[in-house]
Design a protein around this motif. Structure first.
Motif, PDB file in Angstrom:
ATOM      1  N   LEU A  40       0.901  -1.185  -0.030  1.00  0.00           N
ATOM      2  CA  LEU A  40       0.015  -0.031   0.005  1.00  0.00           C
ATOM      3  C   LEU A  40       0.716   1.336   0.214  1.00  0.00           C
ATOM      4  N   ASP A  41       0.334   2.415  -0.660  1.00  0.00           N
ATOM      5  CA  ASP A  41       0.981   3.811  -0.407  1.00  0.00           C
ATOM      6  C   ASP A  41       1.188   4.139   1.045  1.00  0.00           C
ATOM      7  N   ALA A  42       2.055   5.127   1.140  1.00  0.00           N
ATOM      8  CA  ALA A  42       2.191   5.348   2.686  1.00  0.00           C
ATOM      9  C   ALA A  42       1.005   5.844   3.221  1.00  0.00           C
ATOM     10  N   LEU A  43       0.305   6.829   2.645  1.00  0.00           N
ATOM     11  CA  LEU A  43      -0.791   7.191   3.311  1.00  0.00           C
ATOM     12  C   LEU A  43      -2.095   6.329   3.612  1.00  0.00           C
ATOM     13  N   THR A  44      -2.109   5.520   2.588  1.00  0.00           N
ATOM     14  CA  THR A  44      -3.184   4.370   3.024  1.00  0.00           C
ATOM     15  C   THR A  44      -2.885   3.561   4.158  1.00  0.00           C
ATOM     16  N   ARG A  45      -1.528   3.296   4.107  1.00  0.00           N
ATOM     17  CA  ARG A  45      -0.944   2.409   5.024  1.00  0.00           C
ATOM     18  C   ARG A  45      -1.096   3.029   6.569  1.00  0.00           C
ATOM     19  N   GLY A  46      -0.696   4.226   6.560  1.00  0.00           N
ATOM     20  CA  GLY A  46      -0.844   5.101   7.884  1.00  0.00           C
ATOM     21  C   GLY A  46      -2.553   4.980   8.461  1.00  0.00           C
ATOM     22  N   LEU A  47      -3.322   5.411   7.488  1.00  0.00           N
ATOM     23  CA  LEU A  47      -4.637   5.197   7.872  1.00  0.00           C
ATOM     24  C   LEU A  47      -5.082   3.894   8.433  1.00  0.00           C
ATOM     25  N   ILE A  48      -4.928   2.970   7.672  1.00  0.00           N
ATOM     26  CA  ILE A  48      -5.259   1.447   8.170  1.00  0.00           C
ATOM     27  C   ILE A  48      -4.494   1.097   9.537  1.00  0.00           C
ATOM     28  N   GLN A  49      -3.017   1.326   9.491  1.00  0.00           N
ATOM     29  CA  GLN A  49      -2.337   1.093  10.791  1.00  0.00           C
ATOM     30  C   GLN A  49      -3.143   1.664  12.039  1.00  0.00           C
ATOM     31  N   GLU A  50      -3.506   2.963  11.826  1.00  0.00           N
ATOM     32  CA  GLU A  50      -4.430   3.594  13.099  1.00  0.00           C
ATOM     33  C   GLU A  50      -5.677   2.955  13.346  1.00  0.00           C
ATOM     34  N   GLU A  51      -6.278   2.727  12.406  1.00  0.00           N
ATOM     35  CA  GLU A  51      -7.660   1.951  12.248  1.00  0.00           C
ATOM     36  C   GLU A  51      -7.230   0.547  13.181  1.00  0.00           C
ATOM     37  N   LEU A  52      -6.167  -0.117  12.748  1.00  0.00           N
ATOM     38  CA  LEU A  52      -5.828  -1.398  13.472  1.00  0.00           C
ATOM     39  C   LEU A  52      -5.446  -1.194  14.995  1.00  0.00           C
ATOM     40  N   LEU A  53      -4.792  -0.054  15.306  1.00  0.00           N
ATOM     41  CA  LEU A  53      -4.377   0.104  16.540  1.00  0.00           C
ATOM     42  C   LEU A  53      -5.792   0.491  17.334  1.00  0.00           C
ATOM     43  N   ARG A  54      -6.557   1.115  16.827  1.00  0.00           N
ATOM     44  CA  ARG A  54      -7.937   1.418  17.492  1.00  0.00           C
ATOM     45  C   ARG A  54      -8.546   0.317  17.792  1.00  0.00           C
ATOM     46  N   ILE A  55      -8.722  -0.460  16.960  1.00  0.00           N
ATOM     47  CA  ILE A  55      -9.764  -1.612  17.021  1.00  0.00           C
ATOM     48  C   ILE A  55      -8.864  -2.839  17.825  1.00  0.00           C
ATOM     49  N   CYS A  56      -7.924  -2.839  17.945  1.00  0.00           N
ATOM     50  CA  CYS A  56      -7.119  -3.894  18.823  1.00  0.00           C
ATOM     51  C   CYS A  56      -7.087  -3.427  20.267  1.00  0.00           C
ATOM     52  N   ALA A  57      -7.139  -2.035  20.529  1.00  0.00           N
ATOM     53  CA  ALA A  57      -6.997  -1.428  21.790  1.00  0.00           C
ATOM     54  C   ALA A  57      -8.559  -1.633  22.213  1.00  0.00           C
TER      55      ALA A  57
END
Length: 283
Positions: free
Chosen positions: A185-202
């Protein structure tokens, strides 16, 4: 100071240090694909606590994907054992969800239908409406409610990967296994999904084991980092605790005390020390 923390992490893992139960125990794992040739890796041992996010880092050929496949039950180890929640892993199961590098969606089904398949496998007793509601819940959780009825060919790469993540979460796994899920994934998309993943996992206290080659991604996501020496006969060289607070974000983590020490430590390992560890093993 970082070297002291790394040494401590090898002697006493954070899961034990904090009094948390060992949810996953990987003991003396080894994998060889043919007799009379060196193992890809050997004597690999580490633990994962419930709700912990662990990233594994190392060069290609050190066996990261093989370790993940063994945890998923898709491969059998040549030696060693993996215990999860008190039971030995000896095959695939719905207690583990896997997100691969490729989204692996069925192209003739919509986003909702791809997730519904997983929901039915977990809850065969659900009615059609319950399956639909559950699938929509998980697709909404990754921010794709507007794409429910789109097929994979109508979705961007990041959206397809989000559907894959929603599908993995929908089976309510005890452990989520991720094999470089954002690498393409491109850097912007990757960053958005990373933050979604962190939020869900928490939110749901999800246990995660993830492969990545991206040092900054590992620092953002992981509570601990397993560093592998180069293969063949790769080993766990270090287990490093992430000193940054869990509230870190992409925008703020480089301001946190210890960020650059940790980043330099990881980069130095990948550039220099991973090869030295392998050389010392064979000497």
């Amino acid at each position: 100071m970082l070297s002291e923390r790394s040494h401590m992490s090898k002697v006493m893992l954070p899961a034990e240090h904090q009094g948390l139960a060992r949810f996953v125990e990987v003991s003396n794992l080894a994998k060889r694909y043919r007799p009379n040739i060196p193992a890809v890796f050997s004597n690999v041992s580490f633990t994962i606590a419930k709700g912990e996010f662990v990233c594994i880092i190392g060069h290609s050929g050190c066996g990261k994907s093989s370790i993940l496949n063994i945890l998923a039950g898709l491969e059998q180890p040549s030696d060693g054992v993996v215990i999860m929640d008190g039971k030995e892993i000896d095959g695939p199961g719905l207690d583990r969800g896997v997100v691969f590098q490729s989204h692996a969606l069925l192209p003739w089904l919509t986003a909702a239908q791809n997730v519904e398949l997983a929901v039915r496998s977990r809850h065969p007793e659900y009615s059609r409406h319950q399956v639909k509601d559950c699938a929509e819940h998980y697709i909404g959780m990754v921010g794709l409610s507007s794409a429910l009825h789109k097929r994979p060919s109508e979705l961007s790469g990041g959206m397809r990967q989000r559907v894959g993540i929603a599908r993995a979460f929908s089976i309510e796994p005890k452990m989520l296994l991720m094999d470089e899920p954002f690498g393409a994934l491109d850097a912007l998309t990757r960053g958005l999904i990373q933050e979604e993943l962190l939020r869900i996992c928490a939110e749901i206290h999800q246990t995660v084991f993830m492969i990545t080659h991206d040092v900054d991604e590992a620092i953002l996501l992981a509570d601990r980092l397993v560093l592998m020496s180069n293969g063949p006969e790769a080993r766990v060289a270090e287990i490093v605790e992430n000193p940054l607070p869990r509230s870190r974000t992409r925008e703020t983590m480089h301001h946190e005390a210890g960020f650059y020490d940790l980043r330099n430590h990881l980069v130095d390992f990948l550039v220099r020390r991973s090869a030295l560890v392998q050389k010392n093993i064979h000497n």
